[in-house]
Design a protein around this motif. Structure first.
Motif, PDB file in Angstrom:
ATOM      1  N   LEU A   1       0.694  -1.260   0.029  1.00 52.44           N
ATOM      2  CA  LEU A   1      -0.119  -0.024   0.012  1.00 52.44           C
ATOM      3  C   LEU A   1       0.892   1.413   0.031  1.00 52.44           C
ATOM      4  O   LEU A   1       0.368   2.362  -0.767  1.00 52.44           O
ATOM      5  N   VAL A   2       1.655   1.290   0.709  1.00 54.57           N
ATOM      6  CA  VAL A   2       2.638   2.308   1.041  1.00 54.57           C
ATOM      7  C   VAL A   2       3.683   2.761  -0.271  1.00 54.57           C
ATOM      8  O   VAL A   2       3.421   3.698  -0.993  1.00 54.57           O
ATOM      9  N   GLY A   3       3.947   1.631  -0.996  1.00 57.34           N
ATOM     10  CA  GLY A   3       4.804   1.508  -2.462  1.00 57.34           C
ATOM     11  C   GLY A   3       3.671   2.005  -3.354  1.00 57.34           C
ATOM     12  O   GLY A   3       3.904   3.034  -4.342  1.00 57.34           O
ATOM     13  N   ALA A   4       2.747   1.741  -3.451  1.00 51.97           N
ATOM     14  CA  ALA A   4       1.467   2.149  -4.180  1.00 51.97           C
ATOM     15  C   ALA A   4       1.165   3.639  -4.258  1.00 51.97           C
ATOM     16  O   ALA A   4       1.056   4.488  -5.346  1.00 51.97           O
ATOM     17  N   VAL A   5       1.085   4.078  -3.028  1.00 51.14           N
ATOM     18  CA  VAL A   5       0.756   5.640  -2.771  1.00 51.14           C
ATOM     19  C   VAL A   5       1.908   6.357  -3.041  1.00 51.14           C
ATOM     20  O   VAL A   5       1.735   7.341  -3.738  1.00 51.14           O
ATOM     21  N   LEU A   6       3.023   5.834  -2.665  1.00 48.12           N
ATOM     22  CA  LEU A   6       4.264   6.591  -2.878  1.00 48.12           C
ATOM     23  C   LEU A   6       4.729   6.744  -4.348  1.00 48.12           C
ATOM     24  O   LEU A   6       4.902   7.851  -5.085  1.00 48.12           O
ATOM     25  N   GLY A   7       4.245   5.723  -5.123  1.00 42.14           N
ATOM     26  CA  GLY A   7       4.484   5.538  -6.534  1.00 42.14           C
ATOM     27  C   GLY A   7       3.613   6.501  -7.244  1.00 42.14           C
ATOM     28  O   GLY A   7       4.015   7.239  -8.215  1.00 42.14           O
ATOM     29  N   THR A   8       2.473   6.537  -6.732  1.00 42.73           N
ATOM     30  CA  THR A   8       1.249   7.638  -7.552  1.00 42.73           C
ATOM     31  C   THR A   8       1.729   8.872  -7.068  1.00 42.73           C
ATOM     32  O   THR A   8       1.768   9.801  -8.156  1.00 42.73           O
ATOM     33  N   VAL A   9       2.335   9.072  -6.034  1.00 41.05           N
ATOM     34  CA  VAL A   9       2.455  10.657  -5.732  1.00 41.05           C
ATOM     35  C   VAL A   9       3.802  11.083  -6.453  1.00 41.05           C
ATOM     36  O   VAL A   9       3.748  12.224  -7.067  1.00 41.05           O
ATOM     37  N   LEU A  10       4.795  10.151  -6.637  1.00 43.09           N
ATOM     38  CA  LEU A  10       6.215  10.692  -7.394  1.00 43.09           C
ATOM     39  C   LEU A  10       5.538  10.657  -8.841  1.00 43.09           C
ATOM     40  O   LEU A  10       6.123  11.464  -9.548  1.00 43.09           O
ATOM     41  N   LEU A  11       4.552   9.861  -9.163  1.00 34.88           N
ATOM     42  CA  LEU A  11       4.173   9.972 -10.613  1.00 34.88           C
ATOM     43  C   LEU A  11       3.695  11.340 -11.147  1.00 34.88           C
ATOM     44  O   LEU A  11       3.966  11.950 -12.163  1.00 34.88           O
ATOM     45  N   ILE A  12       2.755  11.566 -10.293  1.00 34.29           N
ATOM     46  CA  ILE A  12       1.974  12.756 -10.279  1.00 34.29           C
ATOM     47  C   ILE A  12       3.060  14.096 -10.273  1.00 34.29           C
ATOM     48  O   ILE A  12       2.829  15.024 -11.100  1.00 34.29           O
TER      49      ILE A  12
END
Length: 57
Positions: free
Chosen positions: A35-46
């Protein structure tokens, strides 16, 4: 003089199975890590997309 945990340590060493289930668990199998990986990945992509294309200026 022996430490007070030496008896417990010896008993744990004699168990026929592993005491800690975490020894055989991959980091990617832990839901919170995913979950942390998915959220962090999304934030970095944005953040990367916003820096590439500007912030609406």
């Amino acid at each position: 003089m022996e430490p007070s945990t030496s008896g417990a340590r010896q008993q744990l060493a004699e168990l026929p199975y592993r005491l800690l289930a975490a020894e055989d668990t991959s980091w990617f199998d832990i839901p919170a890590v995913r979950l942390v990986g998915a959220v962090l990945g999304t934030v970095l992509l944005i953040a990367a997309l916003r820096s590439m294309f500007g912030r609406g200026r």
